[in-house]
Write an enzyme that holds these catalytic residues in place. Sequence first.
Site, PDB file in Angstrom:
ATOM      1  N   LYS A 308       0.786  -1.235   0.000  1.00  0.00           N
ATOM      2  CA  LYS A 308       0.000   0.000   0.000  1.00  0.00           C
ATOM      3  C   LYS A 308       0.815   1.281   0.000  1.00  0.00           C
ATOM      4  O   LYS A 308       0.245   2.368  -0.082  1.00  0.00           O
ATOM      5  CB  LYS A 308      -0.889   0.032   1.254  1.00  0.00           C
ATOM      6  CG  LYS A 308      -2.113  -0.851   1.178  1.00  0.00           C
ATOM      7  CD  LYS A 308      -2.998  -0.584   2.382  1.00  0.00           C
ATOM      8  CE  LYS A 308      -4.291  -1.354   2.311  1.00  0.00           C
ATOM      9  NZ  LYS A 308      -5.143  -1.094   3.472  1.00  0.00           N
ATOM     10  N   HIS A 309       2.125   1.169   0.190  1.00  0.00           N
ATOM     11  CA  HIS A 309       2.915   2.394   0.373  1.00  0.00           C
ATOM     12  C   HIS A 309       4.081   2.472  -0.602  1.00  0.00           C
ATOM     13  O   HIS A 309       4.596   1.442  -1.049  1.00  0.00           O
ATOM     14  CB  HIS A 309       3.438   2.461   1.817  1.00  0.00           C
ATOM     15  CG  HIS A 309       2.362   2.341   2.843  1.00  0.00           C
ATOM     16  ND1 HIS A 309       2.128   1.185   3.544  1.00  0.00           N
ATOM     17  CD2 HIS A 309       1.432   3.232   3.262  1.00  0.00           C
ATOM     18  CE1 HIS A 309       1.101   1.361   4.372  1.00  0.00           C
ATOM     19  NE2 HIS A 309       0.658   2.597   4.211  1.00  0.00           N
ATOM     20  N   LEU A 310       4.526   3.676  -0.880  1.00  0.00           N
ATOM     21  CA  LEU A 310       5.583   3.894  -1.864  1.00  0.00           C
ATOM     22  C   LEU A 310       6.975   3.685  -1.272  1.00  0.00           C
ATOM     23  O   LEU A 310       7.188   3.825  -0.069  1.00  0.00           O
ATOM     24  CB  LEU A 310       5.505   5.318  -2.419  1.00  0.00           C
ATOM     25  CG  LEU A 310       4.200   5.765  -3.071  1.00  0.00           C
ATOM     26  CD1 LEU A 310       4.387   7.135  -3.732  1.00  0.00           C
ATOM     27  CD2 LEU A 310       3.711   4.759  -4.086  1.00  0.00           C
TER      28      LEU A 310
END
Length: 395
Positions: A308-310
């Site tokens: 879900k995260h970069l």
Amino acid sequence: MADPKSYLFSLSFLLLLLLLHSPTVSFAQTLFVFGDGLYDAGNKQFVSSNRVDASFPPYGITVGEATGRWSDGRTVPDYLASFMGIPKIPPILRGTADFSHGANFAIADATVLGSPPETMTLSQQVTKFSENKNKWTAQARSEAIYLFYIGSDDYLNYAKNNPNPSDVQKQAFVDQVIAAIEAQLKVIYVSGGRKFAFHNLAPLGCLPAVKQANGNVQECVKLPSEMAALHNKKLLQLLVKLSRELSGFQYSFYDFFSSIQNRVIKSKTYTFETGVAACCGTGSVNGSGCATNNVCTKPEDYLFFDGKHLTQEGNLQVGHLMWGSDPEVIGPNNLRELLYLPLDISIVLADIQEAMAAMRPRQIKVESLYDVKKMELEMGNQWLHQVDKASSFLF
Ligand SMILES: *[C@@H]1O[C@H](CO)[C@@H](O)[C@H](O)[C@H]1NC(C)=O
């Protein structure tokens, strides 16, 4: 050495340096951060009764330290603080930190609506801000940037619980989220906040976690991305409306949706090996369960660090776009402009986009905001512009 010309040269060089630096001297540079895991700088670990993954490796591996940030390294607010010339903004729940340049209220799993456990909703974050606001002078609060990324989990939860909503139902839910955001922005405005920066929502159906849970990793999942797109349109309308209603309300609206879409589809153009699979995790696209035994060796080759995260590299690109891009990516002001914009001026996005289009009619749009002129017509109101006053500042 005593050549008068070189003396003159170094004197003017010094003057130039002073000029370039004077704004940082006269401005109280302050950044307030609200949002979810994308912006969390460690708040989650203070409210969670369970192990918080982001407080342990492989989170933070690129910078050699797991701090509760949901990435291999720095986050977007970290980069923005560094571009502003201030230290990283500490999480508000770390009571002993130095909050002289602002505070970070963002926390993983935050939503706008509902009352999820062990996190803070947007309204709880804003309440925390209100409780602490005397830490900053009224001047610092009005010159500060208020940065937001919130709503992902509202729409992901909604899509999970309502697999087949009608158009009317979708719109009604988006309207509820937007109304709650509006109420919170007004609380901050009343406390003196004037400079609001929004990072719109990603195409949520393209997150590796969402694709993997859906079982088809070839395509982005339709409903979550559609909800995000509906939200983004309403959010921009809200900001335009508030800038007309509230005197001195200034904003930045960054089109994260297009940035992520472009990087998922054309990863290599943006220096990534892949924008589909995450660097860390298990499953077909490493969509969940990031742990030390399943992390890739080169996070910079990936857009997503976990489901879900970069990655830090993704966050760096986003930070650059927000700080200095033109109004096709972030408008009507980028953050650099928003920071220095005098408090009595507001700038209208549609006019800026029109001016740009006139200057560069054939420019290929790599990333783009919405058709603001059309939106303006849909909203059916007259613009109250101050562009004449503003144009000398911008161009
Ligand atoms: C998933 O993560 C592993 C590291 O555990 C990495 O080597 C692999 O390339 C990733 N999968 C994809 C499809 O990129």
